[in-house]
Design a protein around this motif. Structure first.
Motif, PDB file in Angstrom:
ATOM      1  N   LYS A  77       0.841  -1.201   0.000  1.00  0.00           N
ATOM      2  CA  LYS A  77       0.000   0.000   0.000  1.00  0.00           C
ATOM      3  C   LYS A  77       0.877   1.252   0.000  1.00  0.00           C
ATOM      4  CE  LYS A  77      -3.990   0.225   2.202  1.00  0.00           C
ATOM      5  NZ  LYS A  77      -5.053   0.725   1.373  1.00  0.00           N
ATOM      6  N   ALA A  78       1.940   1.252   0.807  1.00  0.00           N
ATOM      7  CA  ALA A  78       2.853   2.399   0.858  1.00  0.00           C
ATOM      8  C   ALA A  78       3.532   2.615  -0.493  1.00  0.00           C
ATOM      9  CB  ALA A  78       3.897   2.201   1.957  1.00  0.00           C
ATOM     10  N   ILE A  79       3.932   1.532  -1.152  1.00  0.00           N
ATOM     11  CA  ILE A  79       4.577   1.647  -2.465  1.00  0.00           C
ATOM     12  C   ILE A  79       3.594   2.190  -3.496  1.00  0.00           C
ATOM     13  CG2 ILE A  79       5.532   0.278  -4.375  1.00  0.00           C
ATOM     14  CD1 ILE A  79       6.954  -1.404  -2.171  1.00  0.00           C
ATOM     15  N   ALA A  80       2.354   1.736  -3.462  1.00  0.00           N
ATOM     16  CA  ALA A  80       1.343   2.247  -4.395  1.00  0.00           C
ATOM     17  C   ALA A  80       1.131   3.748  -4.187  1.00  0.00           C
ATOM     18  CB  ALA A  80       0.036   1.480  -4.216  1.00  0.00           C
ATOM     19  N   ILE A  81       1.073   4.187  -2.942  1.00  0.00           N
ATOM     20  CA  ILE A  81       0.905   5.615  -2.641  1.00  0.00           C
ATOM     21  C   ILE A  81       2.136   6.394  -3.086  1.00  0.00           C
ATOM     22  CG2 ILE A  81       0.747   7.276  -0.732  1.00  0.00           C
ATOM     23  CD1 ILE A  81      -1.115   5.185   0.642  1.00  0.00           C
ATOM     24  N   ALA A  82       3.321   5.838  -2.860  1.00  0.00           N
ATOM     25  CA  ALA A  82       4.567   6.495  -3.273  1.00  0.00           C
ATOM     26  C   ALA A  82       4.588   6.709  -4.783  1.00  0.00           C
ATOM     27  CB  ALA A  82       5.772   5.666  -2.831  1.00  0.00           C
ATOM     28  N   LYS A  83       4.213   5.691  -5.521  1.00  0.00           N
ATOM     29  CA  LYS A  83       4.246   5.790  -6.979  1.00  0.00           C
ATOM     30  C   LYS A  83       3.237   6.809  -7.505  1.00  0.00           C
ATOM     31  CE  LYS A  83       5.007   1.957  -9.276  1.00  0.00           C
ATOM     32  NZ  LYS A  83       4.901   0.551  -9.718  1.00  0.00           N
ATOM     33  N   ARG A  84       2.071   6.893  -6.867  1.00  0.00           N
ATOM     34  CA  ARG A  84       1.074   7.887  -7.286  1.00  0.00           C
ATOM     35  C   ARG A  84       1.524   9.302  -6.952  1.00  0.00           C
ATOM     36  NH1 ARG A  84      -2.998   4.254  -5.221  1.00  0.00           N
ATOM     37  NH2 ARG A  84      -3.108   5.535  -3.355  1.00  0.00           N
ATOM     38  N   GLY A  85       2.298   9.446  -5.867  1.00  0.00           N
ATOM     39  CA  GLY A  85       2.711  10.775  -5.407  1.00  0.00           C
ATOM     40  C   GLY A  85       4.111  11.170  -5.807  1.00  0.00           C
ATOM     41  N   ASP A  86       4.734  10.450  -6.707  1.00  0.00           N
ATOM     42  CA  ASP A  86       6.087  10.755  -7.170  1.00  0.00           C
ATOM     43  C   ASP A  86       7.100  10.761  -6.010  1.00  0.00           C
ATOM     44  OD1 ASP A  86       7.928  11.246  -9.213  1.00  0.00           O
ATOM     45  OD2 ASP A  86       7.830  13.412  -8.901  1.00  0.00           O
ATOM     46  N   VAL A  87       6.923   9.828  -5.082  1.00  0.00           N
ATOM     47  CA  VAL A  87       7.849   9.653  -3.958  1.00  0.00           C
ATOM     48  C   VAL A  87       8.768   8.485  -4.294  1.00  0.00           C
ATOM     49  CG1 VAL A  87       8.008   9.005  -1.513  1.00  0.00           C
ATOM     50  CG2 VAL A  87       6.231  10.581  -2.269  1.00  0.00           C
ATOM     51  N   THR A  88      10.060   8.635  -4.048  1.00  0.00           N
ATOM     52  CA  THR A  88      11.014   7.597  -4.431  1.00  0.00           C
ATOM     53  C   THR A  88      11.565   6.798  -3.257  1.00  0.00           C
ATOM     54  OG1 THR A  88      12.855   9.175  -4.367  1.00  0.00           O
ATOM     55  CG2 THR A  88      11.723   8.888  -6.483  1.00  0.00           C
ATOM     56  N   THR A  89      11.263   7.229  -2.010  1.00  0.00           N
ATOM     57  CA  THR A  89      11.851   6.571  -0.842  1.00  0.00           C
ATOM     58  C   THR A  89      10.811   6.353   0.250  1.00  0.00           C
ATOM     59  OG1 THR A  89      13.943   7.687  -1.301  1.00  0.00           O
ATOM     60  CG2 THR A  89      13.724   6.675   0.861  1.00  0.00           C
ATOM     61  N   ILE A  90      10.858   5.163   0.852  1.00  0.00           N
ATOM     62  CA  ILE A  90      10.040   4.826   2.012  1.00  0.00           C
ATOM     63  C   ILE A  90      10.987   4.349   3.109  1.00  0.00           C
ATOM     64  CG2 ILE A  90       8.272   3.286   2.966  1.00  0.00           C
ATOM     65  CD1 ILE A  90       7.166   3.016   0.106  1.00  0.00           C
ATOM     66  N   TYR A  91      10.850   4.897   4.306  1.00  0.00           N
ATOM     67  CA  TYR A  91      11.594   4.414   5.473  1.00  0.00           C
ATOM     68  C   TYR A  91      10.671   3.561   6.324  1.00  0.00           C
ATOM     69  CZ  TYR A  91      15.621   7.368   4.596  1.00  0.00           C
ATOM     70  OH  TYR A  91      16.741   7.929   4.036  1.00  0.00           O
ATOM     71  N   LEU A  92      11.156   2.406   6.748  1.00  0.00           N
ATOM     72  CA  LEU A  92      10.397   1.508   7.611  1.00  0.00           C
ATOM     73  C   LEU A  92      10.805   1.698   9.061  1.00  0.00           C
ATOM     74  CD1 LEU A  92      10.543  -1.861   5.637  1.00  0.00           C
ATOM     75  CD2 LEU A  92       8.598  -0.330   5.885  1.00  0.00           C
ATOM     76  N   ASN A  93       9.833   1.899   9.915  1.00  0.00           N
ATOM     77  CA  ASN A  93      10.032   2.001  11.362  1.00  0.00           C
ATOM     78  C   ASN A  93      11.072   3.029  11.770  1.00  0.00           C
ATOM     79  OD1 ASN A  93       8.009   0.162  11.953  1.00  0.00           O
ATOM     80  ND2 ASN A  93       9.393  -1.562  11.700  1.00  0.00           N
ATOM     81  N   ALA A  94      11.069   4.167  11.079  1.00  0.00           N
ATOM     82  CA  ALA A  94      11.957   5.270  11.445  1.00  0.00           C
ATOM     83  C   ALA A  94      11.362   6.016  12.637  1.00  0.00           C
ATOM     84  CB  ALA A  94      12.128   6.224  10.273  1.00  0.00           C
ATOM     85  N   ASP A  95      12.219   6.644  13.412  1.00  0.00           N
ATOM     86  CA  ASP A  95      11.788   7.475  14.529  1.00  0.00           C
ATOM     87  C   ASP A  95      11.644   8.907  14.014  1.00  0.00           C
ATOM     88  OD1 ASP A  95      11.375   8.912  16.843  1.00  0.00           O
ATOM     89  OD2 ASP A  95      13.031   7.986  17.935  1.00  0.00           O
ATOM     90  N   LEU A  96      10.415   9.356  13.804  1.00  0.00           N
ATOM     91  CA  LEU A  96      10.189  10.691  13.248  1.00  0.00           C
ATOM     92  C   LEU A  96      10.682  11.799  14.165  1.00  0.00           C
ATOM     93  CD1 LEU A  96       6.664  10.303  11.598  1.00  0.00           C
ATOM     94  CD2 LEU A  96       8.894  10.324  10.493  1.00  0.00           C
ATOM     95  N   LYS A  97      10.829  11.508  15.445  1.00  0.00           N
ATOM     96  CA  LYS A  97      11.331  12.515  16.379  1.00  0.00           C
ATOM     97  C   LYS A  97      12.851  12.657  16.298  1.00  0.00           C
ATOM     98  CE  LYS A  97       7.491  11.965  19.461  1.00  0.00           C
ATOM     99  NZ  LYS A  97       6.914  11.152  20.477  1.00  0.00           N
ATOM    100  N   GLN A  98      13.503  11.744  15.604  1.00  0.00           N
ATOM    101  CA  GLN A  98      14.963  11.763  15.497  1.00  0.00           C
ATOM    102  C   GLN A  98      15.446  12.090  14.080  1.00  0.00           C
ATOM    103  OE1 GLN A  98      17.034  11.493  18.112  1.00  0.00           O
ATOM    104  NE2 GLN A  98      15.206  11.398  19.373  1.00  0.00           N
ATOM    105  N   LEU A  99      14.608  12.710  13.266  1.00  0.00           N
ATOM    106  CA  LEU A  99      15.029  13.062  11.913  1.00  0.00           C
ATOM    107  C   LEU A  99      16.159  14.075  11.973  1.00  0.00           C
ATOM    108  CD1 LEU A  99      11.611  13.455  10.069  1.00  0.00           C
ATOM    109  CD2 LEU A  99      13.203  11.547   9.941  1.00  0.00           C
ATOM    110  N   PRO A 100      17.161  13.946  11.092  1.00  0.00           N
ATOM    111  CA  PRO A 100      18.256  14.909  11.089  1.00  0.00           C
ATOM    112  C   PRO A 100      17.759  16.298  10.717  1.00  0.00           C
ATOM    113  CG  PRO A 100      18.579  13.216   9.391  1.00  0.00           C
ATOM    114  CD  PRO A 100      17.308  12.909  10.101  1.00  0.00           C
ATOM    115  N   LYS A 101      18.310  17.310  11.349  1.00  0.00           N
ATOM    116  CA  LYS A 101      17.931  18.687  11.061  1.00  0.00           C
ATOM    117  C   LYS A 101      18.387  19.048   9.654  1.00  0.00           C
ATOM    118  CE  LYS A 101      16.546  19.567  15.274  1.00  0.00           C
ATOM    119  NZ  LYS A 101      15.209  19.164  15.563  1.00  0.00           N
TER     120      LYS A 101
END
Length: 108
Positions: A77-101
Motif C-alpha cells: 500500500k505504501a509503495i502504491a501511494i509512493a508511486k502515485r505521489g512521485d515519492v522515491t523513498t520509504i523508510y520503515l520504522n523510522a523514529d520521526l522525532k529523530q530526523l536529522p535537522k
C-alpha cells in the motif's frame, strides 16, 4: 529487513530505520507494530506518514493513521501511494522525532 538495510521494490527505495541525512524531498515513513490479538494471536498494525521539507522545519502529514494490515500488505500500500505521489523513498520504522535537522540553502 535489518536496521539500515536497503532494497528497491517496484522502483521505490525501501530503507529500514531512521534517515541519517536530512530529508530533501517528500518521503514516506511506514511504521509497523504488533499488538495482542484474540486467542493469543498477534495482529500487525501500520501507520503511514509523509515528510517533506518546509520553511525551517519538516512538514509531517499523517496519511494513514492506524490500519490493521499484514506487513507485506502495508508495504504494498505504501509503495502504491509512493508511486502515485512521485515519492522515491520509504523508510520503515523510522523514529520521526529523530530526523536529522536540515538547513535552508543560502543565496550567497
Amino acid at each position: 529487513m535489518a536496521q539500515g538495510s536497503k532494497g528497491v521494490k517496484d522502483g521505490v527505495q525501501v530503507i529500514q530505520g531512521t534517515p541519517t541525512e536530512p530529508i530533501t524531498r517528500a518521503t514516506l515513513f511506514l511504521r509497523l507494530w504488533r499488538i495482542p490479538g484474540p486467542k493469543k494471536t498477534e495482529l500487525t498494525r501500520a501507520a503511514l506518514s509523509m515528510v517533506r521539507p518546509g520553511r525551517g522545519e519538516y512538514v509531517i502529514k499523517e496519511l494513514l493513521p492506524d490500519m490493521e494490515l499484514g506487513p507485506q500488505a502495508a508495504l504494498d500500500k505504501a509503495i502504491a501511494i509512493a508511486k502515485r505521489g512521485d515519492v522515491t523513498t520509504i523508510y520503515l520504522n523510522a523514529d520521526l522525532k529523530q530526523l536529522p535537522k536540515f538547513r535552508l540553502a543560502s543565496n550567497g
